[in-house]
Design a protein around this motif. Structure first.
Motif, PDB file in Angstrom:
ATOM      1  N   SER A  41      31.141  10.072  62.414  1.00 35.40           N
ATOM      2  CA  SER A  41      30.869  10.079  61.155  1.00 35.40           C
ATOM      3  C   SER A  41      29.293  10.141  60.801  1.00 35.40           C
ATOM      4  O   SER A  41      29.433  10.924  59.798  1.00 35.40           O
ATOM      5  CB  SER A  41      32.236   9.565  60.262  1.00 35.40           C
ATOM      6  OG  SER A  41      33.990   9.701  60.964  1.00 35.40           O
ATOM      7  N   PHE A  45      27.985  13.384  59.370  1.00 38.47           N
ATOM      8  CA  PHE A  45      27.265  13.056  58.273  1.00 38.47           C
ATOM      9  C   PHE A  45      25.839  13.484  57.450  1.00 38.47           C
ATOM     10  O   PHE A  45      24.960  14.567  57.142  1.00 38.47           O
ATOM     11  CB  PHE A  45      27.019  11.544  57.333  1.00 38.47           C
ATOM     12  CG  PHE A  45      26.423  11.652  55.533  1.00 38.47           C
ATOM     13  CD1 PHE A  45      27.582  11.897  54.176  1.00 38.47           C
ATOM     14  CD2 PHE A  45      25.381  10.617  55.583  1.00 38.47           C
ATOM     15  CE1 PHE A  45      27.004  11.492  53.611  1.00 38.47           C
ATOM     16  CE2 PHE A  45      24.975  10.791  54.286  1.00 38.47           C
ATOM     17  CZ  PHE A  45      25.578  11.460  53.406  1.00 38.47           C
ATOM     18  N   VAL A  64      33.286  17.377  53.489  1.00 39.62           N
ATOM     19  CA  VAL A  64      33.772  17.609  52.028  1.00 39.62           C
ATOM     20  C   VAL A  64      35.511  17.917  51.730  1.00 39.62           C
ATOM     21  O   VAL A  64      36.795  16.680  51.585  1.00 39.62           O
ATOM     22  CB  VAL A  64      33.545  18.449  50.141  1.00 39.62           C
ATOM     23  CG1 VAL A  64      34.414  18.423  50.021  1.00 39.62           C
ATOM     24  CG2 VAL A  64      32.207  17.533  50.434  1.00 39.62           C
ATOM     25  N   VAL A  67      37.339  15.409  54.064  1.00 40.41           N
ATOM     26  CA  VAL A  67      37.923  14.221  53.013  1.00 40.41           C
ATOM     27  C   VAL A  67      39.160  14.383  52.385  1.00 40.41           C
ATOM     28  O   VAL A  67      39.956  13.792  52.100  1.00 40.41           O
ATOM     29  CB  VAL A  67      36.835  13.864  52.430  1.00 40.41           C
ATOM     30  CG1 VAL A  67      36.962  12.595  51.758  1.00 40.41           C
ATOM     31  CG2 VAL A  67      35.410  13.180  53.346  1.00 40.41           C
ATOM     32  N   GLN A  79      32.598  11.269  47.524  1.00 43.89           N
ATOM     33  CA  GLN A  79      31.817  11.974  48.948  1.00 43.89           C
ATOM     34  C   GLN A  79      30.553  12.822  48.712  1.00 43.89           C
ATOM     35  O   GLN A  79      29.409  13.064  49.184  1.00 43.89           O
ATOM     36  CB  GLN A  79      32.838  12.303  50.244  1.00 43.89           C
ATOM     37  CG  GLN A  79      32.229  14.021  50.917  1.00 43.89           C
ATOM     38  CD  GLN A  79      31.903  11.983  52.176  1.00 43.89           C
ATOM     39  OE1 GLN A  79      32.090  11.264  52.538  1.00 43.89           O
ATOM     40  NE2 GLN A  79      30.616  11.911  52.775  1.00 43.89           N
ATOM     41  N   ARG A  80      31.213  14.234  47.836  1.00 48.33           N
ATOM     42  CA  ARG A  80      30.272  14.727  46.528  1.00 48.33           C
ATOM     43  C   ARG A  80      28.839  14.214  46.290  1.00 48.33           C
ATOM     44  O   ARG A  80      27.623  14.301  46.388  1.00 48.33           O
ATOM     45  CB  ARG A  80      30.647  15.799  46.012  1.00 48.33           C
ATOM     46  CG  ARG A  80      30.974  17.136  46.539  1.00 48.33           C
ATOM     47  CD  ARG A  80      31.825  17.961  45.663  1.00 48.33           C
ATOM     48  NE  ARG A  80      32.782  18.522  46.330  1.00 48.33           N
ATOM     49  CZ  ARG A  80      33.371  19.175  45.784  1.00 48.33           C
ATOM     50  NH1 ARG A  80      34.044  19.155  44.560  1.00 48.33           N
ATOM     51  NH2 ARG A  80      34.289  20.790  45.889  1.00 48.33           N
ATOM     52  N   GLU A  82      27.568  11.037  47.355  1.00 52.84           N
ATOM     53  CA  GLU A  82      26.993  10.354  48.215  1.00 52.84           C
ATOM     54  C   GLU A  82      26.351  11.898  48.615  1.00 52.84           C
ATOM     55  O   GLU A  82      24.676  12.043  48.841  1.00 52.84           O
ATOM     56  CB  GLU A  82      28.497  10.107  48.851  1.00 52.84           C
ATOM     57  CG  GLU A  82      27.351   8.842  50.438  1.00 52.84           C
ATOM     58  CD  GLU A  82      25.910   7.679  49.482  1.00 52.84           C
ATOM     59  OE1 GLU A  82      25.410   7.754  50.209  1.00 52.84           O
ATOM     60  OE2 GLU A  82      26.614   7.532  48.169  1.00 52.84           O
ATOM     61  N   LEU A  83      26.478  12.420  49.067  1.00 54.30           N
ATOM     62  CA  LEU A  83      26.182  13.993  50.333  1.00 54.30           C
ATOM     63  C   LEU A  83      24.804  14.177  49.195  1.00 54.30           C
ATOM     64  O   LEU A  83      23.737  14.076  49.554  1.00 54.30           O
ATOM     65  CB  LEU A  83      27.049  14.789  50.077  1.00 54.30           C
ATOM     66  CG  LEU A  83      27.825  15.277  51.553  1.00 54.30           C
ATOM     67  CD1 LEU A  83      28.633  15.814  51.517  1.00 54.30           C
ATOM     68  CD2 LEU A  83      26.365  15.160  52.649  1.00 54.30           C
TER      69      LEU A  83
END
Length: 93
Positions: A41, A45, A64, A67, A79-80, A82-83
């Motif tokens: 993962s 990422f 995304v 997730v 998640q968005r 963080e990315l």
């Protein structure tokens, strides 16, 4: 119970463990260890981050969507963020 000689023969006949057998085991196994799952993962990422920094957001979108399928919309928002935070890191403001 196996004798030492039989155990040794089984080890010799087994396929040697290399990086490709580890990858094959990771991809083909439904039961990946937590450590391997986290490593994969994290690799996915960071690969998505590096590609996004070059303008290709496809991998980030795939993460995304994975997730979303697994955890729902609230997790997608996190998640968005963080990315995007990692993608923007190091750029001049």
């Amino acid at each position: 119970m196996e004798t030492g000689e039989n155990r040794h023969k089984a080890c010799i006949d087994a396929e040697p463990i290399t990086s490709t057998t580890r990858v094959r085991a990771r991809e083909g196994s439904a039961h990946m260890s937590k450590a391997d799952e986290r490593l994969k993962s994290w690799g996915d990422f960071m690969r998505a981050v590096h590609e996004a920094k070059r303008g290709n957001y496809r991998s980030a979108r795939e993460i995304v969507e994975r997730v979303r399928a697994r955890s729902g919309d609230a997790a997608v928002a996190m998640q968005r963020r963080e990315l995007w935070r990692v993608i923007q890191a190091g750029k001049a403001k």
